[in-house]
Design an enzyme around this catalytic site. Structure first.
Site, PDB file in Angstrom:
ATOM      1  N   THR A 123       0.848  -1.198   0.000  1.00 31.31           N
ATOM      2  CA  THR A 123       0.000   0.000   0.000  1.00 31.31           C
ATOM      3  C   THR A 123       0.879   1.242   0.000  1.00 31.31           C
ATOM      4  O   THR A 123       2.074   1.177  -0.320  1.00 31.31           O
ATOM      5  CB  THR A 123      -1.001  -0.037   1.183  1.00 31.31           C
ATOM      6  OG1 THR A 123      -1.974   0.984   0.989  1.00 31.31           O
ATOM      7  CG2 THR A 123      -0.320   0.158   2.531  1.00 31.31           C
ATOM      8  N   ASN A 124       0.325   2.386   0.358  1.00 26.77           N
ATOM      9  CA  ASN A 124       1.092   3.630   0.420  1.00 26.77           C
ATOM     10  C   ASN A 124       0.549   4.480   1.579  1.00 26.77           C
ATOM     11  O   ASN A 124      -0.360   4.060   2.282  1.00 26.77           O
ATOM     12  CB  ASN A 124       0.989   4.371  -0.922  1.00 26.77           C
ATOM     13  CG  ASN A 124      -0.463   4.612  -1.287  1.00 26.77           C
ATOM     14  OD1 ASN A 124      -1.163   5.356  -0.619  1.00 26.77           O
ATOM     15  ND2 ASN A 124      -0.924   3.939  -2.328  1.00 26.77           N
ATOM     16  N   HIS A 125       1.101   5.680   1.709  1.00 27.99           N
ATOM     17  CA  HIS A 125       0.783   6.497   2.898  1.00 27.99           C
ATOM     18  C   HIS A 125      -0.444   7.378   2.743  1.00 27.99           C
ATOM     19  O   HIS A 125      -0.684   8.246   3.575  1.00 27.99           O
ATOM     20  CB  HIS A 125       1.981   7.390   3.240  1.00 27.99           C
ATOM     21  CG  HIS A 125       3.152   6.624   3.759  1.00 27.99           C
ATOM     22  ND1 HIS A 125       3.128   5.984   4.962  1.00 27.99           N
ATOM     23  CD2 HIS A 125       4.375   6.393   3.220  1.00 27.99           C
ATOM     24  CE1 HIS A 125       4.294   5.393   5.160  1.00 27.99           C
ATOM     25  NE2 HIS A 125       5.060   5.622   4.110  1.00 27.99           N
ATOM     26  N   SER A 126      -1.219   7.227   1.680  1.00 28.29           N
ATOM     27  CA  SER A 126      -2.354   8.141   1.493  1.00 28.29           C
ATOM     28  C   SER A 126      -3.325   8.063   2.672  1.00 28.29           C
ATOM     29  O   SER A 126      -3.724   6.985   3.103  1.00 28.29           O
ATOM     30  CB  SER A 126      -3.096   7.791   0.203  1.00 28.29           C
ATOM     31  OG  SER A 126      -4.267   8.569   0.127  1.00 28.29           O
TER      32      SER A 126
ATOM     33  N   ALA B  24      -4.364   7.434  -4.083  1.00 31.55           N
ATOM     34  CA  ALA B  24      -3.007   6.981  -4.380  1.00 31.55           C
ATOM     35  C   ALA B  24      -3.122   5.491  -4.686  1.00 31.55           C
ATOM     36  O   ALA B  24      -3.306   4.668  -3.789  1.00 31.55           O
ATOM     37  CB  ALA B  24      -2.095   7.240  -3.204  1.00 31.55           C
TER      38      ALA B  24
END
Ligand code: CTP
Length: 395
Positions: free
Chosen positions: A208-211, A275
């Site tokens: 995943t990502n930091h959004s 994101a």
């Protein structure tokens, strides 16, 4: 946000009246003029002085036991009001309002108010479900009053059921929807994506990502407050989705693509603020990771580029906007994305700057269209959302 607006808070006799001073305080913080009306019964639950201290305005209670100034006041107030909020609305007040009985300051004033009226019933479960109360609520709705559905939960007597007045912040959202912005986006259908997609590696782990979803939620909220019909397709988020938007939760990039593919053709505006993970694991039974696999590389494939797909399938009337997150060559790379993805605007977001990017409440954006590059100063994500929407409306 509410300066120049007058909200009449009409408080009737229910224990939920204890929540209303906090609502009055929240409204005052937004520079709203607040005028409180109370029934005599309401004063058994809350002292009028509490409201008078918080609002700086005299609390109006009864037509006949005050001086002349207050007995004519209700007509002037009725003209001035931008919105009436009956909260809590007891079964008694609901009954009186629905049948035109005006025998005190509160009911008389409301009857003289031409503006929109919100009614937030608060009572015991059985009272709320009494067919007479339900009929009266339907009657009020038929006269244009908007009924705020009560919550289900623990009631004052310890029973659980329907009839609990929603939290103050929920009532505030109803008020903001009416008053916060001119409705320049009324009639527009807007699709916003937000949050982070999650690409499962195995049943436990994911990419995943930091959004945080904050920017997408701000866009959805401000578009809704400006009158648009908003759908929010969202992955994982740190924040709650705004009220009054249609939510479609998704997990993976593929789920998000399917939702967007289905919903986009009907939209006037599509904003990709999510994101989307660029890669997703290629998972087959034989590739399941085992603890003993050590440094084993995970086989990955690129996810579908949703924004590029939208650019290729854009309806003639549709406005398409994307975001770009860059660590270097912000403007150059973002301009290239505008071209490559076939959208009308890219909001370039430098994650290197303080006060911008993932998780923060503020953002520093450069808005790029084929004709113009405009750098915005640091501002809250809601303010940035307003700037973006204003420009998209002009395209
Ligand atoms: N985006 C998308 N689908 C993807 C990846 C990104 O729709 N699979 C969208 C994002 O929502 C954003 C825009 O494309 O609106 C740009 O995203 P960004 O991550 O900055 O660019 P990428 O296209 O992923 O390219 P790169 O990561 O190589 O910079």
């Amino acid at each position: 946000m509410l300066s120049g607006k007058t909200v009449v808070l009409a408080v009737s006799g229910s224990i939920a009246a204890y929540k209303v001073p906090n609502l009055a305080r929240m409204l005052r913080k937004l520079h709203c003029h607040v005028q409180v009306l109370m029934t005599k019964n309401a004063t058994n639950f809350i002292n009028p002085i509490t409201f008078e201290t918080l609002t700086g305005t005299k609390c109006l209670i009864d037509t006949f036991d005050r001086n002349f100034q207050y007995s004519v006041e209700h007509v002037a107030l009725a003209k001035q009001a931008d919105l009436v909020v009956v909260a809590p609305a007891s079964a008694n007040v609901i009954g009186k309002l629905s049948w035109g009985i005006a025998d005190d300051m509160l009911t008389t004033t409301i009857m003289a108010c031409p503006c929109k009226k919100l009614v937030s019933p608060a009572m015991n479960h059985n009272m709320y479900h009494n067919p007479i109360v339900q009929d009266n609520l339907k009657r009020l709705a038929s006269f244009g009053y908007e009924i705020i559905a009560p919550d289900h939960g623990m009631l004052a007597n310890g029973d659980s059921g329907d009839g609990r007045m929603p939290e103050e912040w929920v009532l505030l959202e109803y008020i903001l929807r009416e008053l916060a912005f001119p409705k320049d986006m009324a009639g527009k259908k807007v699709l916003v994506t937000a949050g982070a997609t999650r690409e499962p590696i195995d049943p436990v782990r994911f990419i995943t990502n930091h959004s945080s979803g904050k920017m997408g939620c701000a866009l959805a909220k401000v578009a809704m407050l400006r009158g648009a019909e908003v759908t929010l397709v969202h992955g994982a988020m740190e924040v709650k989705a705004p009220l009054f938007v249609q939510c479609r939760p998704v997990v993976t990039a593929e789920d998000m693509f399917q939702a967007v593919e289905e919903l986009a053709p009907q939209q006037d505006m599509v904003i990709m603020a999510a994101a989307v993970a660029d890669y997703t694991p290629v998972t087959t039974a034989s590739q399941k990771l085992k603890k003993s696999d050590g440094d084993m590389a995970i086989p990955l494939k690129r996810t579908q580029d949703i924004l590029a797909w939208l650019g290729n399938h854009r309806q003639p009337h549709q406005v398409l906007c994307g975001f770009s997150m860059e660590t270097e060559n912000l403007l150059e790379n973002s301009r290239a994305k505008l071209q490559k993805k076939g959208c009308q605007m890219i909001c370039a977001n430098s994650i290197a700057q303080e006060g911008a990017g993932f998780g923060t409440d503020t953002n520093i954006l450069t808005l790029i269209t084929p004709e113009k590059t405009e750098e915005l100063p640091i501002m809250t994500k809601e303010q940035a959302a307003g700037e973006i929407l204003t420009r998209l409306m002009q395209l």
